[in-house]
Design a protein around this motif. Structure first.
Motif, PDB file in Angstrom:
ATOM      1  N   MET A   1     -21.875 -14.818  26.426  1.00 32.53           N
ATOM      2  CA  MET A   1     -21.745 -15.692  25.352  1.00 32.53           C
ATOM      3  C   MET A   1     -21.537 -14.818  24.102  1.00 32.53           C
ATOM      4  O   MET A   1     -20.892 -15.328  23.413  1.00 32.53           O
ATOM      5  N   ASP A   2     -22.104 -13.616  23.963  1.00 35.68           N
ATOM      6  CA  ASP A   2     -22.040 -13.060  22.777  1.00 35.68           C
ATOM      7  C   ASP A   2     -20.580 -12.617  22.594  1.00 35.68           C
ATOM      8  O   ASP A   2     -20.358 -12.493  21.498  1.00 35.68           O
ATOM      9  N   TRP A   3     -19.765 -12.268  23.770  1.00 40.40           N
ATOM     10  CA  TRP A   3     -18.464 -12.170  23.318  1.00 40.40           C
ATOM     11  C   TRP A   3     -17.527 -13.395  22.984  1.00 40.40           C
ATOM     12  O   TRP A   3     -16.712 -12.936  22.153  1.00 40.40           O
ATOM     13  N   ILE A   4     -17.997 -14.401  23.274  1.00 36.40           N
ATOM     14  CA  ILE A   4     -17.294 -15.653  22.774  1.00 36.40           C
ATOM     15  C   ILE A   4     -17.757 -15.866  21.532  1.00 36.40           C
ATOM     16  O   ILE A   4     -16.648 -16.143  20.607  1.00 36.40           O
ATOM     17  N   ILE A   5     -18.854 -15.479  21.053  1.00 35.30           N
ATOM     18  CA  ILE A   5     -19.232 -16.037  19.677  1.00 35.30           C
ATOM     19  C   ILE A   5     -18.534 -14.678  18.932  1.00 35.30           C
ATOM     20  O   ILE A   5     -18.113 -15.114  17.860  1.00 35.30           O
ATOM     21  N   LEU A   6     -18.324 -13.513  19.342  1.00 32.79           N
ATOM     22  CA  LEU A   6     -17.642 -12.625  18.313  1.00 32.79           C
ATOM     23  C   LEU A   6     -16.090 -13.009  18.313  1.00 32.79           C
ATOM     24  O   LEU A   6     -15.517 -12.935  17.313  1.00 32.79           O
ATOM     25  N   PHE A   7     -15.514 -13.569  19.383  1.00 30.57           N
ATOM     26  CA  PHE A   7     -14.063 -13.773  19.243  1.00 30.57           C
ATOM     27  C   PHE A   7     -13.957 -15.261  18.386  1.00 30.57           C
ATOM     28  O   PHE A   7     -13.008 -15.120  17.834  1.00 30.57           O
ATOM     29  N   ILE A   8     -15.094 -16.098  18.396  1.00 32.20           N
ATOM     30  CA  ILE A   8     -14.773 -17.241  17.554  1.00 32.20           C
ATOM     31  C   ILE A   8     -15.072 -16.795  15.955  1.00 32.20           C
ATOM     32  O   ILE A   8     -14.207 -17.064  15.258  1.00 32.20           O
ATOM     33  N   GLY A   9     -15.929 -15.580  15.831  1.00 26.28           N
ATOM     34  CA  GLY A   9     -15.665 -15.221  14.534  1.00 26.28           C
ATOM     35  C   GLY A   9     -14.448 -14.308  14.196  1.00 26.28           C
ATOM     36  O   GLY A   9     -14.035 -14.510  13.035  1.00 26.28           O
ATOM     37  N   SER A  10     -13.916 -13.881  15.213  1.00 24.37           N
ATOM     38  CA  SER A  10     -12.681 -13.376  14.928  1.00 24.37           C
ATOM     39  C   SER A  10     -11.647 -14.208  14.555  1.00 24.37           C
ATOM     40  O   SER A  10     -10.800 -14.046  13.567  1.00 24.37           O
ATOM     41  N   PHE A  11     -11.514 -15.470  15.160  1.00 23.86           N
ATOM     42  CA  PHE A  11     -10.506 -16.291  14.695  1.00 23.86           C
ATOM     43  C   PHE A  11     -10.954 -17.137  13.195  1.00 23.86           C
ATOM     44  O   PHE A  11     -10.024 -17.576  12.705  1.00 23.86           O
ATOM     45  N   CYS A  12     -12.237 -17.065  13.166  1.00 23.59           N
ATOM     46  CA  CYS A  12     -12.540 -17.729  11.852  1.00 23.59           C
ATOM     47  C   CYS A  12     -12.275 -16.769  10.697  1.00 23.59           C
ATOM     48  O   CYS A  12     -11.911 -17.103   9.581  1.00 23.59           O
ATOM     49  N   GLU A  13     -12.047 -15.592  11.098  1.00 27.64           N
ATOM     50  CA  GLU A  13     -11.620 -14.610   9.911  1.00 27.64           C
ATOM     51  C   GLU A  13     -10.043 -14.606   9.736  1.00 27.64           C
ATOM     52  O   GLU A  13      -9.548 -14.739   8.762  1.00 27.64           O
ATOM     53  N   VAL A  14      -9.339 -15.162  10.883  1.00 28.88           N
ATOM     54  CA  VAL A  14      -7.889 -15.575  10.375  1.00 28.88           C
ATOM     55  C   VAL A  14      -7.850 -16.768   9.845  1.00 28.88           C
ATOM     56  O   VAL A  14      -7.054 -17.014   8.943  1.00 28.88           O
TER      57      VAL A  14
END
Length: 108
Positions: A1-14
């Motif tokens: 789940m932690d990696w999913i949260i990290l990738f969601i954060g990456s897409f929020c950065e976009v």
């Protein structure tokens, strides 16, 4: 789940990068508001992810994913150039992120 949260954060950065483009130097209110929202969401997700992912790994994956996604969004939304070198560079970033992810897996 932690990696999913990290990738969601990456897409929020976009999302905040696109908002920044449309905010035109903070002269447009709603794109500026959207930008600030996505900034907070992006950093918040990174903060949650570093609870369980090593900070250096999380930061590298967060920024790398954001770079790759932002480049593709730029090509799609803003007609930025698509060259073999750019696409190859994105592929290398993605391979690096996969390597970071697999490098943390215990292979016993």
């Amino acid at each position: 789940m932690d990696w999913i949260i990290l990738f969601i954060g990456s897409f929020c950065e976009v999302g905040w990068l696109v908002g920044m483009k449309y905010a035109e130097g903070f002269t447009r209110l709603w794109p500026s508001v959207v930008m600030v929202f996505f900034m907070a969401a992006s950093v918040g997700c990174l903060g949650l992810a570093v609870k369980t992912i090593p900070a250096g790994t999380a930061y590298a994956a967060w920024t790398g994913t954001s770079i790759a996604a932002a480049t593709l969004v730029g090509v799609y939304l803003f007609n930025e150039p698509t060259t073999a070198l750019r696409l190859g560079s994105i592929a290398l970033i993605v391979l690096g992120i996969i390597g970071l992810r697999l490098g943390g897996v215990d292979m016993k």
